[in-house]
Every structure is written in structure tokens, then in C-alpha cells.
Write a protein that holds these residues in place. Structure first.
Motif, PDB file in Angstrom:
ATOM      1  N   THR A 192       0.871  -1.174   0.000  1.00  0.00           N
ATOM      2  CA  THR A 192       0.000   0.000   0.000  1.00  0.00           C
ATOM      3  C   THR A 192       0.911   1.228   0.000  1.00  0.00           C
ATOM      4  N   ALA A 193       0.913   1.969  -1.082  1.00  0.00           N
ATOM      5  CA  ALA A 193       1.861   3.070  -1.242  1.00  0.00           C
ATOM      6  C   ALA A 193       1.489   4.264  -0.360  1.00  0.00           C
ATOM      7  N   HIS A 194       2.505   5.024   0.016  1.00  0.00           N
ATOM      8  CA  HIS A 194       2.375   6.295   0.735  1.00  0.00           C
ATOM      9  C   HIS A 194       1.922   6.139   2.185  1.00  0.00           C
ATOM     10  N   VAL A 195       1.559   4.942   2.598  1.00  0.00           N
ATOM     11  CA  VAL A 195       1.084   4.716   3.961  1.00  0.00           C
ATOM     12  C   VAL A 195       2.168   3.965   4.725  1.00  0.00           C
ATOM     13  N   SER A 196       2.627   4.522   5.827  1.00  0.00           N
ATOM     14  CA  SER A 196       3.680   3.864   6.598  1.00  0.00           C
ATOM     15  C   SER A 196       3.128   2.772   7.502  1.00  0.00           C
ATOM     16  N   ALA A 197       1.883   2.940   7.954  1.00  0.00           N
ATOM     17  CA  ALA A 197       1.242   1.946   8.815  1.00  0.00           C
ATOM     18  C   ALA A 197      -0.246   2.267   8.896  1.00  0.00           C
ATOM     19  N   ALA A 198      -1.020   1.254   9.198  1.00  0.00           N
ATOM     20  CA  ALA A 198      -2.443   1.497   9.429  1.00  0.00           C
ATOM     21  C   ALA A 198      -2.626   2.309  10.704  1.00  0.00           C
ATOM     22  N   ALA A 199      -3.730   3.031  10.771  1.00  0.00           N
ATOM     23  CA  ALA A 199      -4.037   3.788  11.986  1.00  0.00           C
ATOM     24  C   ALA A 199      -4.002   2.853  13.196  1.00  0.00           C
ATOM     25  N   PRO A 200      -3.512   3.318  14.338  1.00  0.00           N
ATOM     26  CA  PRO A 200      -3.317   2.437  15.495  1.00  0.00           C
ATOM     27  C   PRO A 200      -4.566   1.684  15.932  1.00  0.00           C
ATOM     28  N   ASP A 201      -5.735   2.257  15.724  1.00  0.00           N
ATOM     29  CA  ASP A 201      -6.954   1.582  16.170  1.00  0.00           C
ATOM     30  C   ASP A 201      -7.596   0.734  15.085  1.00  0.00           C
ATOM     31  N   TYR A 202      -6.885   0.523  13.947  1.00  0.00           N
ATOM     32  CA  TYR A 202      -7.377  -0.382  12.914  1.00  0.00           C
ATOM     33  C   TYR A 202      -6.630  -1.705  13.063  1.00  0.00           C
ATOM     34  N   PRO A 203      -7.274  -2.748  13.528  1.00  0.00           N
ATOM     35  CA  PRO A 203      -6.579  -4.014  13.821  1.00  0.00           C
ATOM     36  C   PRO A 203      -6.359  -4.884  12.583  1.00  0.00           C
ATOM     37  N   ILE A 204      -5.643  -4.335  11.603  1.00  0.00           N
ATOM     38  CA  ILE A 204      -5.379  -5.083  10.376  1.00  0.00           C
ATOM     39  C   ILE A 204      -3.879  -5.107  10.095  1.00  0.00           C
ATOM     40  N   ASP A 205      -3.446  -6.170   9.427  1.00  0.00           N
ATOM     41  CA  ASP A 205      -2.046  -6.336   9.038  1.00  0.00           C
ATOM     42  C   ASP A 205      -1.862  -5.736   7.653  1.00  0.00           C
ATOM     43  N   LEU A 206      -1.714  -4.419   7.603  1.00  0.00           N
ATOM     44  CA  LEU A 206      -1.616  -3.722   6.324  1.00  0.00           C
ATOM     45  C   LEU A 206      -0.196  -3.841   5.766  1.00  0.00           C
ATOM     46  N   VAL A 207      -0.092  -4.299   4.532  1.00  0.00           N
ATOM     47  CA  VAL A 207       1.211  -4.444   3.878  1.00  0.00           C
ATOM     48  C   VAL A 207       1.635  -3.079   3.353  1.00  0.00           C
ATOM     49  N   THR A 208       2.733  -2.566   3.866  1.00  0.00           N
ATOM     50  CA  THR A 208       3.221  -1.239   3.476  1.00  0.00           C
ATOM     51  C   THR A 208       4.719  -1.306   3.207  1.00  0.00           C
ATOM     52  N   GLY A 209       5.226  -0.269   2.563  1.00  0.00           N
ATOM     53  CA  GLY A 209       6.669  -0.116   2.395  1.00  0.00           C
ATOM     54  C   GLY A 209       7.258  -0.891   1.248  1.00  0.00           C
ATOM     55  N   ALA A 210       7.095  -2.188   1.256  1.00  0.00           N
ATOM     56  CA  ALA A 210       7.713  -3.045   0.239  1.00  0.00           C
ATOM     57  C   ALA A 210       6.835  -4.268   0.023  1.00  0.00           C
ATOM     58  N   PRO A 211       6.984  -4.939  -1.121  1.00  0.00           N
ATOM     59  CA  PRO A 211       6.225  -6.173  -1.338  1.00  0.00           C
ATOM     60  C   PRO A 211       6.568  -7.217  -0.274  1.00  0.00           C
ATOM     61  N   ARG A 212       5.614  -8.082  -0.002  1.00  0.00           N
ATOM     62  CA  ARG A 212       5.818  -9.148   0.982  1.00  0.00           C
ATOM     63  C   ARG A 212       5.668 -10.503   0.281  1.00  0.00           C
ATOM     64  N   GLU A 213       6.729 -11.267   0.247  1.00  0.00           N
ATOM     65  CA  GLU A 213       6.656 -12.606  -0.332  1.00  0.00           C
ATOM     66  C   GLU A 213       5.917 -13.525   0.630  1.00  0.00           C
ATOM     67  N   ALA A 214       5.067 -14.376   0.062  1.00  0.00           N
ATOM     68  CA  ALA A 214       4.271 -15.274   0.893  1.00  0.00           C
ATOM     69  C   ALA A 214       3.719 -16.395   0.016  1.00  0.00           C
ATOM     70  N   PRO A 215       3.519 -17.577   0.579  1.00  0.00           N
ATOM     71  CA  PRO A 215       2.845 -18.644  -0.173  1.00  0.00           C
ATOM     72  C   PRO A 215       1.361 -18.308  -0.294  1.00  0.00           C
ATOM     73  N   LEU A 216       0.902 -18.010  -1.480  1.00  0.00           N
ATOM     74  CA  LEU A 216      -0.475 -17.546  -1.690  1.00  0.00           C
ATOM     75  C   LEU A 216      -1.252 -18.563  -2.515  1.00  0.00           C
ATOM     76  N   ASN A 217      -2.373 -18.970  -1.991  1.00  0.00           N
ATOM     77  CA  ASN A 217      -3.266 -19.873  -2.720  1.00  0.00           C
ATOM     78  C   ASN A 217      -4.625 -19.251  -2.999  1.00  0.00           C
ATOM     79  N   ASN A 218      -5.132 -18.474  -2.039  1.00  0.00           N
ATOM     80  CA  ASN A 218      -6.466 -17.888  -2.174  1.00  0.00           C
ATOM     81  C   ASN A 218      -6.439 -16.422  -1.774  1.00  0.00           C
ATOM     82  N   ALA A 219      -7.021 -15.578  -2.610  1.00  0.00           N
ATOM     83  CA  ALA A 219      -7.097 -14.146  -2.334  1.00  0.00           C
ATOM     84  C   ALA A 219      -8.548 -13.707  -2.328  1.00  0.00           C
ATOM     85  N   LEU A 220      -8.871 -12.804  -1.414  1.00  0.00           N
ATOM     86  CA  LEU A 220     -10.200 -12.195  -1.337  1.00  0.00           C
ATOM     87  C   LEU A 220     -10.096 -10.753  -1.806  1.00  0.00           C
ATOM     88  N   VAL A 221     -10.942 -10.378  -2.761  1.00  0.00           N
ATOM     89  CA  VAL A 221     -10.972  -9.020  -3.283  1.00  0.00           C
ATOM     90  C   VAL A 221     -12.305  -8.397  -2.876  1.00  0.00           C
TER      91      VAL A 221
END
Length: 406
Positions: free
Chosen positions: A359-388
């Protein structure tokens, strides 16, 4: 029982990349396409930034006979469809005309074309209005022009659910494939960067008025102040898996495994929004549980109240910080009817390469948003299923689950 419905071709026209691989490279690098509006003089408007598709020379992609009868939006859509067919290794001339359909998404139609012709009417008179105005502005024009150009006479349609439309179109494409039509072109491409397309969005009060492209659209950030509009989107070739294998398809990006749509209740009803129900239903439609989802491509409106509601929905569904969440649309802006289709294409590319774009331009999610927001750089991960996920103005919610090609 029908075989799975898969995506075999992708064509992308986006503010940070023209063509699928250029877009994907820019997205992984965190390169934004948001900048000052150039398609019209926006200096007197409170919002002056947009995501515009760079380097698109229509004459390089569109036959001269189509130029007078098409809008910038439709030219982008026709080019993206051509790229998707080429990517799929599909020659429509070799397939039965009534076995191929087209379902796309739209918002206001070709507003730039319509504005120009109405200005001619008001300033010069009816003799100066193009005869093509009768259809070139129409919200179904992308579907029509793609089907005519490629002689695709099977089931066709258009979905008008704003930002949710790209997912809805893909869901309907899967429905047609399951009914026995082997190939359906789907997705969405939009373009409304002109005064007629600008003013209605300003009236919503949801657009960012920041002038710094790096600060204007910050989904899930504590500094979020609204969204930035953009143009473009993605066109996908959707096929029956058996048919794709039967023709030795060049590639299979992944399966359209689950889809669902809901409508929010009326304001003041006290009933909860429908995004969570759409997500749960799409996951169930794919035969999965929330634990099976490896990444979420969020709607990410950039409007604080809406971001909070989405973050709470994700936490309820997956647990606090339970799944990686990303919003690559932070690099393109919200593309109206093209946005969810581009997110779906991006999710398929992420599954293909095992990497989550940031997620560009965002350094971190707001402190009260309990989500693991991917920021800064791509994150490698074993991916099988994605929800859009996608939400359209007016209460539309849509969710899509895509599964990695086996």
C-alpha cells in the motif's frame, strides 16, 4: 457439474502502467500514477489530483474508423481487450460467434464524449452534435464495442454498481461460463476525468482536496482525508477450464472460485453494512473458510469512517491482524467501474508470483485499525487464495475469491 471457471488473459491500462507487466512491475516497486490533472483545467476546483493513464496514444491501438465514434474510456477498453485476447492466445475468429459473450462494468458512461457534444449543442446548435452521441456516451458502450469488434454475439451485459462493478461483472461472467458459454470477456475500464465526471464526485464530499500526490490518498492511514479518482482498469478473458485446456491455453492465471454481492441497508435502519456478509458468502461459495484466505485486496476508500468500518469487518472475519491486507489502488486512485477489475487482476498476478504488493504512501495502518496492512515493500508469501473486496457508491458491496492455478 461444470469445470472451474478460470482467467486465461489479462489486459491492463492503469495510471502507473500501460500493459499488464508494466503495471505489475510499477506496482511491486510502489510507483504511483497519481498527479495533477492534465485532461482538463482543474485549477479552479477544490480537488486537483487524479490517476491518469500515461503514454496512451489511441491512434496506435484503435482503427481510424472507430476514432470519431469512441470516447477515451472506450479506446482504453478496446486496447485492454486486445491485450487480454493476445495474452490468452485466443483468436476469436476461430470460435463460434454465439459462444462468446461480453460483460463489463460502468459508472456514468463515456462522460467526456457526452460533455463535448452537449457543449457543441449549447454553444453552436444541433447541427454540430455528432450522430455518434446517440450511443458513444452510453454506459453499455464498452460492452457493445468489444462485442462488435470481435464478433462476440453470445450473452452480453453491463453492471452499474460503481466501484463494485468490476467484481460483479466477473461474477456474471462466471455464471455465463457455467451455463455453457466457453469464453466471456469481463472486467471494467472507466474514465471520467473531465468536468462532467468531476463535479458529481466532488458533490459526494468524499474526494481528497490535498495537493501533494504522496499525501492525498492514504487508505487506512490516520491521516486519510478522502480518495483520489483515476482512470483505466482491466479486462479479463474468462473461460471454462476444460475448454481452455482443450485449446492448449497459453496460461491460466487462476480460478474464479467464489463471488457474492450485497446491498447496504438504508441509512438509519440500525442494520449493519453488507460488506462482511458479502465476504463470508464469497468465501463459502468457494468452498473455503476464512482461515483459507491468504491475502485481502481491500476496498480501501481512504474515507476515515469507511476505512474504519472495513477494518472492523476484516477483524471480525479473520481476527485481529489475522490476514495480510493490501490496497495497491493507493498508486492509481479509485477507478470507478475499473477499480475492482484491476484489483482482481492484481490479485491473480500476486497469486502467480507469490508476492503481495504494498500500500503506497502509507507507513502503517491507523493504530486503532486491527489489520495487518502491507506497506513499504512487497511481501513474499505462499499464496493460494485471495479475497478481493469492493464497495460502490449507493451501498453496493461485492466480494471475489480467486484461487491460484493448480
Amino acid at each position: 457439474m461444470s469445470t472451474p471457471t478460470v482467467v486465461t488473459g489479462i489486459g491492463i491500462a492503469a495510471p502507473n502502467g500501460l500493459g499488464t507487466e508494466d503495471y505489475w512491475k510499477a506496482t511491486l516497486a510502489g510507483e504511483s500514477g497519481i498527479g495533477p490533472v492534465t485532461r482538463f483545467d482543474a485549477s479552479q476546483y477544490p480537488a486537483r489530483l487524479a490517476g491518469e493513464v500515461p503514454g496512451f496514444v489511441a491512434e496506435d491501438h484503435i482503427p481510424s474508423r472507430l476514432m470519431p465514434q469512441t470516447d477515451h474510456m472506450t479506446r482504453l477498453a478496446l486496447a485492454a481487450a486486445d491485450w487480454a485476447f493476445k495474452d490468452a492466445g485466443l483468436d476469436t475468429a476461430e470460435l463460434p460467434e454465439y459462444g462468446m459473450g461480453v460483460v463489463t462494468a460502468a459508472s456514468g458512461g463515456a462522460v467526456e464524449f457526452g460533455q463535448r457534444e452537449l457543449q457543441n449543442l449549447w454553444s453552436k446548435g444541433k447541427d454540430y452534435v455528432s450522430a455518434y452521441q446517440s450511443f458513444a456516451w452510453f454506459y453499455a458502450v464498452n460492452t457493445g464495442q468489444i462485442s462488435i469488434r470481435h464478433k462476440m454475439r453470445g450473452p452480453s451485459g453491463v453492471l452499474l454498481t460503481e466501484q463494485a462493478g468490476g467484481i460483479d461483472a466477473i461474477g456474471h461472467a462466471r455464471r455465463h461460463v457455467r451455463k455453457g458459454f466457453p469464453v466471456v470477456v469481463s472486467g471494467g475500464v472507466d474514465a471520467g476525468i473531465c468536468p462532467w465526471g468531476w463535479v458529481p464526485q466532488l458533490a459526494s464530499g468524499l474526494m481528497s482536496t490535498e495537493d501533494d500526490p504522496a499525501r492525498a490518498y492514504l487508505p487506512f492511514s490516520a491521516d486519510a482525508s478522502g480518495y483520489v479518482p483515476g482512470e483505466g482498469g482491466a479486462i479479463l478473458v474468462v473461460e471454462d477450464l476444460a475448454a481452455a485446456r482443450g485449446r492448449d491455453a497459453a496460461r491460466i492465471y487462476g480460478e474464479i472460485a467464489g463471488y457474492a454481492a450485497t446491498l447496504d441497508p438504508a441509512p438509519g435502519s440500525g442494520r449493519p453494512p453488507g460488506l462482511g456478509r458479502a465476504a463470508r458468502n464469497a468465501i463459502a461459495d468457494a468452498g473455503l473458510t476464512p482461515e483459507d484466505i491468504d491475502v485481502v485486496f481491500a476496498d480501501a476508500s481512504g474515507v476515515p469512517d469507511q476505512d474504519r468500518a472495513e477494518a472492523e469487518t476484516l477483524a471480525e472475519l479473520f481476527g485481529r491482524y489475522g490476514v495480510p491486507v493490501t490496497a495497491p489502488k493507493s498508486m492509481t486512485g479509485r477507478l470507478l467501474a475499473g477499480g475492482a477489475a484491476l484489483d482482481a487482476a492484481t490479485a491473480l498476478l500476486a497469486l502467480r508470483d507469490g508476492v503481495i504488493p504494498p500500500t503506497a504512501h502509507v507507513s502503517a495502518a491507523a493504530p486503532d485499525y486491527p489489520i495487518d496492512l502491507v506497506t513499504g515493500a512487497p511481501r513474499e508469501a505462499p499464496l493460494n487464495n485471495a479475497l478481493v473486496l469492493a464497495r460502490g457508491h449507493g451501498g453496493f458491496n461485492a466480494a471475489l475469491v480467486v484461487r491460484r492455478a493448480q
